[in-house]
Design a protein around this motif. Structure first.
Motif, PDB file in Angstrom:
ATOM      1  N   THR A   1       0.511  -0.841  -0.206  1.00 29.12           N
ATOM      2  CA  THR A   1      -0.485  -0.282   0.031  1.00 29.12           C
ATOM      3  C   THR A   1       0.714   1.164   0.303  1.00 29.12           C
ATOM      4  O   THR A   1       0.743   2.196  -0.696  1.00 29.12           O
ATOM      5  CB  THR A   1      -1.181  -0.088   1.246  1.00 29.12           C
ATOM      6  OG1 THR A   1      -1.994  -0.850   1.172  1.00 29.12           O
ATOM      7  CG2 THR A   1      -1.813   1.108   1.692  1.00 29.12           C
TER       8      THR A   1
ATOM      9  N   LEU B   1       0.481   4.081  -2.785  1.00 28.63           N
ATOM     10  CA  LEU B   1       0.585   5.300  -2.771  1.00 28.63           C
ATOM     11  C   LEU B   1       1.312   6.540  -2.931  1.00 28.63           C
ATOM     12  O   LEU B   1       1.688   7.837  -3.674  1.00 28.63           O
ATOM     13  CB  LEU B   1       0.177   5.297  -1.335  1.00 28.63           C
ATOM     14  CG  LEU B   1      -1.357   5.244  -1.077  1.00 28.63           C
ATOM     15  CD1 LEU B   1      -1.292   5.127   0.331  1.00 28.63           C
ATOM     16  CD2 LEU B   1      -2.890   5.234  -1.698  1.00 28.63           C
TER      17      LEU B   1
ATOM     18  N   ARG C   1      -0.332   9.972  -4.163  1.00 27.87           N
ATOM     19  CA  ARG C   1      -0.954  10.042  -3.355  1.00 27.87           C
ATOM     20  C   ARG C   1      -0.838  10.335  -1.964  1.00 27.87           C
ATOM     21  O   ARG C   1      -0.806   9.474  -1.431  1.00 27.87           O
ATOM     22  CB  ARG C   1      -2.375   8.479  -3.472  1.00 27.87           C
ATOM     23  CG  ARG C   1      -2.847   7.851  -4.639  1.00 27.87           C
ATOM     24  CD  ARG C   1      -3.245   9.128  -5.327  1.00 27.87           C
ATOM     25  NE  ARG C   1      -3.369   8.095  -6.777  1.00 27.87           N
ATOM     26  CZ  ARG C   1      -3.418   8.228  -8.079  1.00 27.87           C
ATOM     27  NH1 ARG C   1      -2.457   9.730  -8.029  1.00 27.87           N
ATOM     28  NH2 ARG C   1      -3.942   7.857  -8.833  1.00 27.87           N
TER      29      ARG C   1
ATOM     30  N   GLN D   1      -3.281  10.299   1.754  1.00 27.73           N
ATOM     31  CA  GLN D   1      -3.785   9.029   1.706  1.00 27.73           C
ATOM     32  C   GLN D   1      -1.930   8.853   2.783  1.00 27.73           C
ATOM     33  O   GLN D   1      -2.322   7.711   3.730  1.00 27.73           O
ATOM     34  CB  GLN D   1      -4.393   7.904   0.975  1.00 27.73           C
ATOM     35  CG  GLN D   1      -5.445   9.057   0.272  1.00 27.73           C
ATOM     36  CD  GLN D   1      -6.635   8.174   1.722  1.00 27.73           C
ATOM     37  OE1 GLN D   1      -6.687   7.362   2.223  1.00 27.73           O
ATOM     38  NE2 GLN D   1      -7.447   9.422   1.418  1.00 27.73           N
ATOM     39  N   LEU D   2      -1.050   9.482   1.462  1.00 30.57           N
ATOM     40  CA  LEU D   2       0.556   8.416   2.774  1.00 30.57           C
ATOM     41  C   LEU D   2       0.430   7.968   3.783  1.00 30.57           C
ATOM     42  O   LEU D   2       1.093   7.488   4.491  1.00 30.57           O
ATOM     43  CB  LEU D   2       1.374   8.476   1.527  1.00 30.57           C
ATOM     44  CG  LEU D   2       2.905   8.345   1.832  1.00 30.57           C
ATOM     45  CD1 LEU D   2       2.600   6.815   0.886  1.00 30.57           C
ATOM     46  CD2 LEU D   2       3.489   8.949   0.410  1.00 30.57           C
TER      47      LEU D   2
END
Length: 107
Positions: A44, A48, A53, A56-57
């Motif tokens: 994930t 990310l 991203r 959200q990281l």
């Protein structure tokens, strides 16, 4: 693993998105036994970071640490992906990791 959930402040404008995130992503996909939470976190965080991203990281970097990855392992993964996903993406991810690591050391 601590139960994860979608940001509940979104429930008033996107109740279905919150419901699906909680029920499908966190209660099903993240709980599947074929990958450990640690491995899922590594995947994930890498995706990310690679896709820039950055909103959200930070959350997922923190979860990765909770799921057993070390700052050194995350740093190595981000360094590795710099050559495949781009230098700016890696530097942004590394900056966020440093902030989280510094906050943990200060706590």
């Amino acid at each position: 693993m601590v139960k994860q959930s979608a940001p509940q402040e979104l429930a008033d404008i996107a109740p279905k998105l919150v419901e699906v995130t909680d029920n499908v992503l966190f209660e099903d996909v993240w709980e599947r036994p074929e990958l450990s939470p640690r491995d899922r976190s590594l995947v994930t965080v890498s995706v990310l970071a690679a896709l820039y991203r950055s909103e959200q990281l930070p959350y997922h970097l923190g979860k990765a640490l909770e799921n057993g990855l070390s700052v050194e392992e995350l740093s190595e993964a981000i360094t590795h992906l710099a050559f495949y996903a781009g230098w700016p993406n890696a530097l942004t991810a590394m900056t966020q990791l440093k902030k989280i690591a510094d906050d943990e050391r200060a706590a």
